[in-house]
Motif scaffolding. Structure first.
Motif, PDB file in Angstrom:
ATOM      1  N   ASN A 187       0.766  -1.322   0.184  1.00  0.00           N
ATOM      2  CA  ASN A 187       0.181  -0.074   0.090  1.00  0.00           C
ATOM      3  C   ASN A 187       0.839   1.164  -0.120  1.00  0.00           C
ATOM      4  O   ASN A 187       1.896   1.456   0.840  1.00  0.00           O
ATOM      5  N   ASN A 188       0.365   2.235  -0.776  1.00  0.00           N
ATOM      6  CA  ASN A 188       1.117   3.472  -1.035  1.00  0.00           C
ATOM      7  C   ASN A 188       2.831   3.476  -1.217  1.00  0.00           C
ATOM      8  O   ASN A 188       3.546   4.480  -0.989  1.00  0.00           O
ATOM      9  N   VAL A 189       3.064   2.106  -1.759  1.00  0.00           N
ATOM     10  CA  VAL A 189       4.674   2.386  -2.087  1.00  0.00           C
ATOM     11  C   VAL A 189       4.806   2.987  -3.327  1.00  0.00           C
ATOM     12  O   VAL A 189       3.829   3.154  -4.185  1.00  0.00           O
ATOM     13  N   VAL A 190       5.985   3.589  -3.375  1.00  0.00           N
ATOM     14  CA  VAL A 190       6.245   4.197  -4.422  1.00  0.00           C
ATOM     15  C   VAL A 190       7.674   3.826  -5.351  1.00  0.00           C
ATOM     16  O   VAL A 190       8.665   3.800  -4.683  1.00  0.00           O
ATOM     17  N   PHE A 191       7.330   3.670  -6.452  1.00  0.00           N
ATOM     18  CA  PHE A 191       8.690   2.997  -7.360  1.00  0.00           C
ATOM     19  C   PHE A 191       8.889   4.343  -8.180  1.00  0.00           C
ATOM     20  O   PHE A 191       8.103   5.031  -8.854  1.00  0.00           O
ATOM     21  N   GLY A 192      10.463   4.256  -8.339  1.00  0.00           N
ATOM     22  CA  GLY A 192      10.927   5.398  -9.317  1.00  0.00           C
ATOM     23  C   GLY A 192      10.612   5.126 -10.747  1.00  0.00           C
ATOM     24  O   GLY A 192      10.034   4.052 -11.196  1.00  0.00           O
ATOM     25  N   ASN A 193      11.406   5.981 -11.617  1.00  0.00           N
ATOM     26  CA  ASN A 193      11.078   5.466 -13.096  1.00  0.00           C
ATOM     27  C   ASN A 193      11.895   4.411 -13.312  1.00  0.00           C
ATOM     28  O   ASN A 193      13.365   4.408 -12.749  1.00  0.00           O
ATOM     29  N   GLY A 194      11.732   3.541 -14.077  1.00  0.00           N
ATOM     30  CA  GLY A 194      12.331   2.364 -14.574  1.00  0.00           C
ATOM     31  C   GLY A 194      11.536   1.172 -14.581  1.00  0.00           C
ATOM     32  O   GLY A 194      10.236   1.095 -14.390  1.00  0.00           O
ATOM     33  N   SER A 234      -3.474   2.194  -3.925  1.00  0.00           N
ATOM     34  CA  SER A 234      -2.579   3.392  -3.871  1.00  0.00           C
ATOM     35  C   SER A 234      -1.046   3.257  -4.314  1.00  0.00           C
ATOM     36  O   SER A 234      -0.434   4.452  -3.831  1.00  0.00           O
ATOM     37  N   ALA A 235      -0.765   2.164  -4.739  1.00  0.00           N
ATOM     38  CA  ALA A 235       0.741   2.214  -5.210  1.00  0.00           C
ATOM     39  C   ALA A 235       0.994   2.954  -6.483  1.00  0.00           C
ATOM     40  O   ALA A 235       0.222   3.104  -7.145  1.00  0.00           O
ATOM     41  N   ASP A 236       2.219   3.487  -6.203  1.00  0.00           N
ATOM     42  CA  ASP A 236       2.525   4.510  -7.200  1.00  0.00           C
ATOM     43  C   ASP A 236       3.623   3.800  -8.239  1.00  0.00           C
ATOM     44  O   ASP A 236       4.795   3.782  -7.427  1.00  0.00           O
TER      45      ASP A 236
END
Length: 582
Positions: free
Chosen positions: A172-179, A197-199
C-alpha cells in the motif's frame, strides 16, 4: 517521508543515535534533500550501520532489525562473498525489519537469493535513495510482508521468480521510481494481497506469468505512469480482484490469456491512456467483470476470443475513445454496454452470448453483428432507448433477429415495438429493404398489441369494441398485406375478396328472394356464373356500366363490395408504389 526531492547529500557524523526502540549507535547519518533549484527541502537523521556490524548481525542468526538505519551498498551477495559461503547456499533471515531505514548505493541494493522467515518482513516507510534494487529468487515465508509507503529510487526494481508465502502482503502506498518494475514468474500465496494506492512511476511494469494464488487482491487507486503494463499469462485465485479507480497510464495494457478464475473482477472508474487495452483470450468462470464508468482512452479495446462462458462483462456508462472495440469470437453469459457513447466501430461478432444489452446507448458509427467466418450466437439482444446515428450491420435471418427481441422477458410490448422501429430505420438507412420490411411488420404488430393492451387496462368496458377493432386491424392490415410491405400478398388478398363476393352473389339467389337484373331465371349455369363474376367485377371496381343491377338482398352485398373494392385496390397501389419507389 520526503518523496519529491531531486538530489541528496549524506554526512556521517560521530555522534550517538538512539532508535525509538532504544538501540544505540555510535554514528549518525545526516541526510539533506534538495529540489531542482538545489534548495534544501528536507532533513533526516538515521543511525549509521557499519558493514562489519551488519555482517555480524546476519551471521548471528538472530532477527535482523535495521529500523531507522542508514545502509550503504547493502547486499546479501556481498555478505555471502565475504563469509566465503557456497554460492548455492541460501542465507536465511528471521523477522527482517527495516522500518524507516534508508538504503543508498551506487549500483544495486541486493536482497536476492535469501530466505526470509518468521512472523514478519518489513520495509515499511523505507527509503531507497539511489540505484536499482533486486529481490530476485527471494523466498518469503512470513505471516506479514510489509512494503507500506516504501519508496524506491529510479532504476530497475526486480522481483522476478520471488515466492511469497504469507497471510498478508501489503504494498500500500509504495512508490516506485522511474524504470522497469519486474514481477515476472512471481508466486503470491497469501490470503490478502494489496497494491492499493501504489505509485508505479514511469517505465514498464511486468506481471508476466505471475501466479496470484491469493484471496482478495487490491490494486485500487494504483497509479501507473508512462510504459507498458503487462499481466500476460498470469493466473488469479478464487478471491476478488479490485482495480477500481486505477490509473493505468498512457502505455499498452496487456491482460492477454489471463485466467481470472471465479472471483469478481472490478475495473470500475479505472482510467486507461491512449495505448491499446487487450483482454484477448482471457478466462473468467462463474463470476463477473465490471467496468462501470471506466475510461478506456483512445487505444483499441480487445476482448477477442475471451472465454467468459457463464460469466458477465458489464461495461455500463464506460467511456470509449477513438479506438475500435472488438468482442470477436468471445463468449459471455451477459455483455452489458448500457448508457455508453459508441462513437467508433465495435465488433460484436461474438461466438456466444446469452444476453447482449445495448440499452440507452448513442451509436455514431458501425456496430457489426454480421456473421462471416463463424456463427454469431446471441440469445437476447436489447436495444431499448438506443439513439441510432450510425449503422448496425446485422442479418435478420442469420442473427435470428426477431427472436432476439421477441423473447425478452424484461421488456414490455411498447419497448419491443421501439426496438423493431430502431431496426427498421437502420435497415432503411443501410439499404436492406427486405429486412426493413420485416422489422416494420414486427414494429407495427407490437405497437398494435401495446395500444390494445393499454386500452383494456384503462377500461374493461372498452373490451366490447376493442376486441372487434383489434381483430379487424389484424385481419386487414397484418394478414392481408403485412402492413403494405407485400404487394403480392395484397393482390392475393384482393383476388380472394373479389372471389368471396362473386360466390356470395352466385349462391344468394338459391336461398333468398334476390337476383341480378341481367340474369334470367331460366339461364344456364355457365351463363349465370360468367355473368355473376362479370357483375361482381364491375361492382368491385366501381365501374358500374348499368347493364346489371342487384335486386333485393344483393343490394346490401353490392354496397359492401363497393366499399371493399376501392379499399383493396388502394391498398395494393400503396404497397406497390412503396416497393417500386424505394
Amino acid at each position: 517521508m520526503i518523496t519529491n526531492f531531486s538530489s541528496f547529500k549524506v554526512k556521517i557524523e560521530p555522534k550517538p543515535f538512539i532508535t525509538q526502540k532504544g538501540k544505540n549507535f555510535s554514528h549518525t547519518a545526516a541526510i539533506s534533500f534538495f529540489n531542482d533549484a538545489n534548495i534544501e527541502i528536507g532533513f533526516k537523521e538515521c543511525a549509521f550501520m557499519e558493514p562489519e556490524i551488519l555482517h555480524e548481525l546476519i551471521s548471528s542468526g538472530e532477527p535482523l532489525v535495521l529500523d531507522e538505519c542508514y545502509l550503504e551498498d547493502f547486499s546479501f551477495a556481498n555478505y555471502q562473498n565475504s563469509s566465503q559461503a557456497k554460492a548455492e547456499e541460501r542465507i536465511e533471515i528471521k523477522n527482517f525489519s527495516a522500518k524507516n531505514a534508508v538504503f543508498n548505493t551506487k549500483k544495486e541494493t541486493d536482497f536476492s537469493f535469501v530466505n526470509f522467515t518468521g512472523i514478519l518482513f518489513s520495509l515499511e516507510k523505507a527509503l531507497f535513495l539511489n540505484g536499482a534494487c533486486t529481490f530476485h529468487k527471494v523466498k518469503f515465508t512470513c505471516d506479514d510482508i510489509n512494503f507500506i509507503e516504501t519508496r524506491f529510487a529510479n532504476g530497475t526494481v526486480n522481483f522476478t521468480n520471488v515466492s511469497f508465502n504469507a497471510k498478508r502482503i501489503e504494498f500500500n502506498n509504495v512508490v516506485f521510481g522511474n524504470g522497469i518494475k519486474d514481477f515476472q514468474y512471481v508466486k503470491f500465496n497469501c490470503s490478502n494481497l494489496s497494491f492499493e494506492s501504489a505509485d508505479f512511476g514511469n517505465g514498464d511494469v511486468n506481471f508476466l506469468n505471475v501466479q496470484f494464488d491469493a484471496g482478495n487482491i487490491w490494486f485500487k487507486e494504483a497509479r501507473f505512469g508512462v510504459g507498458k503494463v503487462d499481466f500476460h499469462y498470469s493466473t488469479f485465485g478464487k478471491g476478488n480482484l479490485n482495480f477500481e479507480r486505477t490509473d493505468f497510464g498512457s502505455g499498452r495494457v496487456d491482460f492477454r490469456k489471463v485466467e481470472f478464475n471465479s472471483g469478481k473482477v472490478n475495473f470500475n472508474r479505472a482510467v486507461f491512456g491512449d495505448g491499446d487495452v487487450s483482454f484477448e483470450e482471457t478466462e473468467l468462470t462463474n463470476s463477473k467483470m465490471t467496468c462501470k464508468k471506466t475510461n478506456f482512452g483512445n487505444g483499441n479495446l480487445l476482448f477477442e476470443m475471451a472465454e467468459f462462458g457463464t460469466s458477465d462483462l458489464l461495461l455500463d456508462q464506460a467511456i470509449f475513445g477513438e479506438g475500435n472495440v472488438s468482442f470477436q469470437q468471445s463468449s459471455f453469459h451477459k455483455l452489458s454496454v448500457i448508457s455508453c457513447h459508441l462513437n467508433h466501430h465495435i465488433d460484436f461478432r461474438v461466438l456466444a452470448c446469452d444476453y447482449l444489452d445495448l440499452s440507452d446507448t448513442i451509436v455514431r458509427d458501425i456496430l457489426d453483428f454480421t456473421p462471416y467466418e463463424h456463427k454469431v450466437q446471441i440469445t437476447l439482444l436489447k436495444l431499448t432507448g438506443m439513439r441510432l446515428l450510425g449503422q448496425i450491420h446485422i442479418d435478420w435471418y442469420e442473427n435470428n433477429l426477431r427472436e432476439l427481441i421477441a423473447n425478452q422477458k424484461d421488456t414490455n410490448l411498447f419497448e419491443k415495438a421501439e426496438q423493431f422501429r430502431t431496426l427498421k430505420e437502420n435497415f432503411g438507412r443501410v439499404g436492406h429493404y427486405s429486412f426493413e420490411d420485416l422489422a416494420y411488420i414486427e414494429f407495427k404488430r407490437y405497437e398494435q398489441r401495446s395500444i390494445f393492451k393499454s386500452a383494456l387496462e384503462k377500461s374493461r368496458i372498452s373490451a366490447l369494441w376493442q376486441y372487434p377493432l383489434y381483430g379487424f386491424k389484424t385481419a386487414v392490415f397484418d394478414k392481408m398485406g403485412l402492413y403494405a410491405t407485400s404487394p403480392m400478398r395484397v393482390f392475393t388478398s384482393l383476388l380472394l375478396v373479389y372471389l368471396f363476393f362473386s360466390l356470395l352473389h352466385l349462391i344468394s339467389p338459391l336461398f333468398f328472394n334476390t337476383s341480378i337484373s341481367c340474369i334470367d331465371a331460366d339461364s344456364s349455369i355457365s351463363y349465370r356464373m360468367v355473368t355473376t363474376f362479370y357483375y361482381s367485377l364491375i361492382t368491385f371496381t366501381t365501374v358500374g356500366y348499368g347493364d346489371c343491377s342487384p335486386v333485393g338482398f344483393l343490394r346490401i352485398v353490392a354496397a359492401i363490395e363497393g366499399f371493399f373494392g376501392p379499399f383493396m385496390m388502394s391498398y395494393f397501389t400503396v404497397a406497390f408504389a412503396r416497393k417500386i419507389l424505394r
